[in-house]
Design a protein around this motif. Structure first.
Motif, short mmCIF file in Angstrom:
data_model
loop_
_atom_site.label_atom_id
_atom_site.label_comp_id
_atom_site.label_asym_id
_atom_site.label_seq_id
_atom_site.Cartn_x
_atom_site.Cartn_y
_atom_site.Cartn_z
N SER A 272 -11.88 -4.74 9.44
CA SER A 272 -11.41 -3.42 9.00
C SER A 272 -10.91 -3.48 7.57
N LYS A 273 -10.98 -2.35 6.90
CA LYS A 273 -10.35 -2.21 5.60
C LYS A 273 -9.94 -0.76 5.45
N ALA A 274 -9.04 -0.50 4.51
CA ALA A 274 -8.45 0.83 4.45
C ALA A 274 -8.76 1.52 3.13
N ARG A 275 -8.78 2.85 3.19
CA ARG A 275 -8.96 3.63 1.98
C ARG A 275 -8.06 4.84 2.02
N THR A 276 -7.76 5.37 0.82
CA THR A 276 -6.90 6.54 0.71
C THR A 276 -7.78 7.78 0.68
N ILE B 141 -4.03 7.46 4.73
CA ILE B 141 -4.74 6.19 4.72
C ILE B 141 -5.63 6.14 5.97
N LEU C 221 5.03 8.84 4.22
CA LEU C 221 4.50 9.36 2.97
C LEU C 221 4.35 10.87 2.97
N TYR D 117 0.84 -1.20 0.00
CA TYR D 117 0.00 0.00 0.00
C TYR D 117 0.88 1.25 0.00
N CYS E 189 6.11 12.85 0.40
CA CYS E 189 5.88 12.84 -1.05
C CYS E 189 4.43 13.02 -1.45
N ASN F 54 -1.87 9.18 9.17
CA ASN F 54 -2.83 8.11 8.92
C ASN F 54 -3.67 7.85 10.15
N ARG G 164 0.65 2.70 10.92
CA ARG G 164 1.07 3.47 9.74
C ARG G 164 1.64 4.83 10.11
N SER H 58 -6.49 3.11 -4.03
CA SER H 58 -7.54 3.75 -3.24
C SER H 58 -7.89 2.97 -1.99
N LYS I 57 -1.72 12.70 0.67
CA LYS I 57 -2.72 11.66 0.88
C LYS I 57 -2.52 10.97 2.22
N ILE J 155 -7.34 -1.11 0.44
CA ILE J 155 -7.00 -2.54 0.52
C ILE J 155 -7.98 -3.21 1.48
#
Lengths: 356, 356
Positions: free
Chosen positions: B35-39, B20, B12, A176, B15, B87, B83, A187, B18, A189
């Motif tokens: 759980s699940k992740a998104r940007t 997560i 991150l 990721y 750079c 995040n 993370r 976008s 964004k 995971i």
């Protein structure tokens, strides 16, 4: 191994302006990724600044031995998450010395479709949900599954957390961040229904970029599993029986679909896709018939169906889209081993250019 | 694996803007965390600014396959200790597309109770003592215990130190710091009476945040045990026989109890709890009858009794509270697998709103 790591992580920016570029291409099977690297004198910000290169096509089943050079044309660049600094990954496609795309070059035709003025005007967006399975290296058996046996049945693993429910998260999390670093639009995971199976999503991205970004995301994933000592599988049905398969659901919208009244454009598009179901299925990945059975959240391979919030349909329209009267839809048919250049351009071609 | 670690630890912020966001929810069993992740495009500090999301409820026992979308409403944000950077972890609850809480959503009702003006005026504080057991991954036997056998009897392990007395401290210590980093109000930890069993406390937290913080603390613990290759158990009586069970003693006070004369308010509240003993017990966790035996520092499940400094009672009032004439009390009945949304709101409802 810390001295090896020290060397791998050297920041060359301190001592030279030279950069390393990893040229990536797709080999003769259409699914095998290949790469090799070269040194360039200074930083590069556009693919057109990169030189053409070539490789030994006779070693990848893409050219005969007595005329083995295949030309690499860089098409998209990304920051290299492994070498970092100013070093790059370059996604390329393949040509004969005379300048014709070789037969396995699917990007070329896709780029033509995406340059068609009618397609350009519609700004097609794609969001691809790439599923994959992690396998133990010595035996072709999923990661952390007991050798000679099976884990408990599906139920606890989807988005699960805990040592007995989530196998391989390290790889997924490293991937990721590596992709975001590289500039790939990942976008999200999630852990999938079958244990040791995962998904990442790339998008929304426009046109040909979807294919470029998905292929480089796959490349980064294969480099990471290589480091982890785990085998990456894109087989659409890695374990027969009561275990989910792996797909590459492709979410799609055009400008018209995203504007007011778009739901009608969506329904017309889905109709057209229904009329070309066989042609699409033929291009949606090898071995898909083992996966599209009508069970395990798939629709049967020989039937075309669509529905709102229906995960057992060929095409699913989200409740948000239904409610707003505009949005996007999800083609759930592509297998995990599909070629995104083929799938994205075919969806655009059928829905925008093709007349029944 | 240091190359994987380098990628997992990439910062991150250098750079991209964004971030997560890991969306966390409770699955169909009422105890399985998912759980699940998104940007997201940039940092977010307020849950109301986070987008709603959805998940496949048919894979968690919470929706049928042909109508599978369950909507996630973000309710509380914490910093992501895994993370790091900008995040975040997001605790969510689950709704139908129509906007109704799904049956397993216990937070919705709890939030209603805590919004009631009489409850809000009393500023209900909670301190929850979460006990849990660590098990070896391939056999469901506590860590540090010999296979096919037992350690020496209970005695040396409570708050013990030493390789033969404390099993799993690195998990406990990393959890403590991770939770503090995340912004969870964790007030302490200790090794428990049974070897391989530990406790952490969350609080004092006000109203609905007690439930949010405890659930996210549980999530962080399950992520950490996943990394450690150890199985986390919230079973209230993991080992039969002369071994302690695991509870979630819930300490409680209201504004009136904390003020002068509060001891009388406390006694009245305990009386009301005694009149609803059966209803509370039914909501205090599955399998609690294996734990509340009257032995091992518990009160028998059928008996309601309270006492100062009495660990064999259903409710214990501390000597400090008795001496100061005000303070708080401890409901020792909830099991380790209780739902804190249910327990905290029920205690508030019975003591503040309910009239006998």
């Amino acid at each position: 191994m810390s001295r090896l790591s020290d060397l791998i992580n050297l920041d060359l920016g301190q001592t030279t302006t030279k950069i390393i570029v990893e040229y990536i291409w797709i080999g003769g099977s259409g699914m095998d990724l290949r790469s090799k690297s070269r040194t360039l004198p200074g930083p590069v910000t556009d693919p057109s600044e990169l030189p053409l290169w070539n490789y030994d096509g006779s070693s990848t089943d893409q050219a005969p031995g007595n005329d083995s050079e295949v030309i690499l044309r860089p098409q998209a660049i990304f920051k290299d998450p492994f070498r970092r600094g100013n070093n790059l990954l370059a996604m390329c496609d393949c040509y004969t010395p005379a300048g014709d795309p070789i037969p396995t070059n699917k990007r070329f035709n896709a780029a033509k479709v995406f340059k068609h003025p009618d397609v350009v005007a519609e700004e097609p967006w794609f969001g691809i949900e790439q599923e994959y399975t992690l396998l133990q290296k010595q035996v072709k058996w999923p990661l952390d599954w007991p050798v000679g046996g099976f884990p408990g049945p599906q139920g606890p693993y989807y988005c699960g957390v805990g040592a007995d429910k989530s196998f391989g998260r390290e790889i997924v999390d490293a991937h990721y961040k590596a992709c975001l670093y590289a500039g790939i639009s990942v976008s999200g995971i999630n852990g999938e229904v079958m244990p040791a199976q995962w998904e990442f999503q790339v998008g929304p991205v426009t046109g040909i970029t979807a294919g470029d970004q998905l292929w480089v995301a796959r490349y980064i994933l294969e480099r990471i599993t290589e480091t982890a000592g785990v085998v990456l599988s894109f087989d659409p049905k890695p374990i027969p029986g009561d275990w989910n398969g792996a797909g590459a659901h492709s979410n799609y919208s055009t400008k018209s679909m995203r504007s007011d009244g778009g739901i009608h454009v969506i329904k017309k598009a889905i109709e057209k896709l229904g009329l070309r179901h066989k042609q699409h299925i033929a291009a949606y990945g090898e071995g898909n018939e083992r996966r599209l059975t009508g069970r395990h959240e798939t629709a049967d391979i020989s039937k075309f169906s669509w529905g709102v919030a229906n995960r057992g349909a060929s095409i699913r329209v989200g409740r948000d889209t239904e409610k707003d009267g505009k949005g996007y839809f999800e083609d759930r048919r592509p297998a995990s081993n599909m070629d995104p250049y083929v799938v994205t351009s075919m969806i655009a071609e059928t829905t925008i250019l093709w007349k029944p | 694996m240091s190359l994987l670690t380098d990628l997992i630890n990439l910062n991150l912020s250098d750079c991209t803007n964004k971030i997560i966001a890991e969306y966390i929810w409770i699955g169909g069993s009422g105890m399985d965390l998912r759980s699940k992740a998104r940007t997201l495009s940039g940092p977010v500090a307020d849950p109301s600014k986070l987008p709603k999301w959805n998940y496949d409820g048919s894979s968690t026992g919470q929706a049928p396959g042909e109508d599978s979308e369950v909507i996630l409403y973000p309710q509380a944000i914490f910093r992501d200790p895994f993370r790091r950077g900008n995040n975040i972890l997001v605790m969510c609850d689950a709704y139908t597309p129509g906007g109704e809480p799904i049956p397993t959503n216990k937070r919705c009702n709890a939030a209603k109770i805590f919004s009631h003006p009489d409850v809000a005026a009393e500023e209900a504080w909670y301190g929850i003592e979460q006990e849990y057991t660590l098990l070896q991954k391939d056999v469901k036997w506590p860590i540090g215990w010999p296979l096919g056998g037992y350690p020496g009897p209970q005695g040396p392990y409570y708050c013990g130190v030493g390789v033969d007395k404390a099993y799993g401290r690195d998990i406990v210590d990393s959890h403590y710091k991770a939770c503090l980093y995340a912004g969870i109000n964790i007030s302490g930890i200790n090794g428990e009476v049974m070897p391989g069993q530990w406790e952490f406390q969350v609080g004092p937290s006000v109203g609905i945040s007690a439930g949010d913080e405890l659930w996210v603390a549980r999530y962080i613990l399950e992520r950490i045990t996943e990394i450690a290759g150890v199985v986390l158990s919230f079973d209230p009586k993991p080992i039969q026989g002369d071994w302690n069970g695991a509870g979630a003693h819930t300490n409680y006070s209201t504004k009136s109890m904390r003020n002068d004369g509060g001891y009388e308010v406390i006694k009245k509240a305990i009386e009301k709890l005694g009149l609803r003993h059966k209803e509370h017990i039914a909501a205090y966790g599955e399998g609690n009858e294996r734990r509340l035996t009257g032995r091992h520092e518990t009160a028998d499940i059928n008996t309601f009794l309270w006492g100062v400094a009495n660990r064999g009672a259903s409710i214990r009032v501390g000597r400090d509270t008795e001496k100061a004439g005000k303070g708080y009390f401890e409901d020792r009945r909830p099991a380790s697998n209780m739902d804190p949304y249910v327990v905290t709101s029920m205690i508030a409802e019975t003591t503040i709103l309910w009239k006998p």
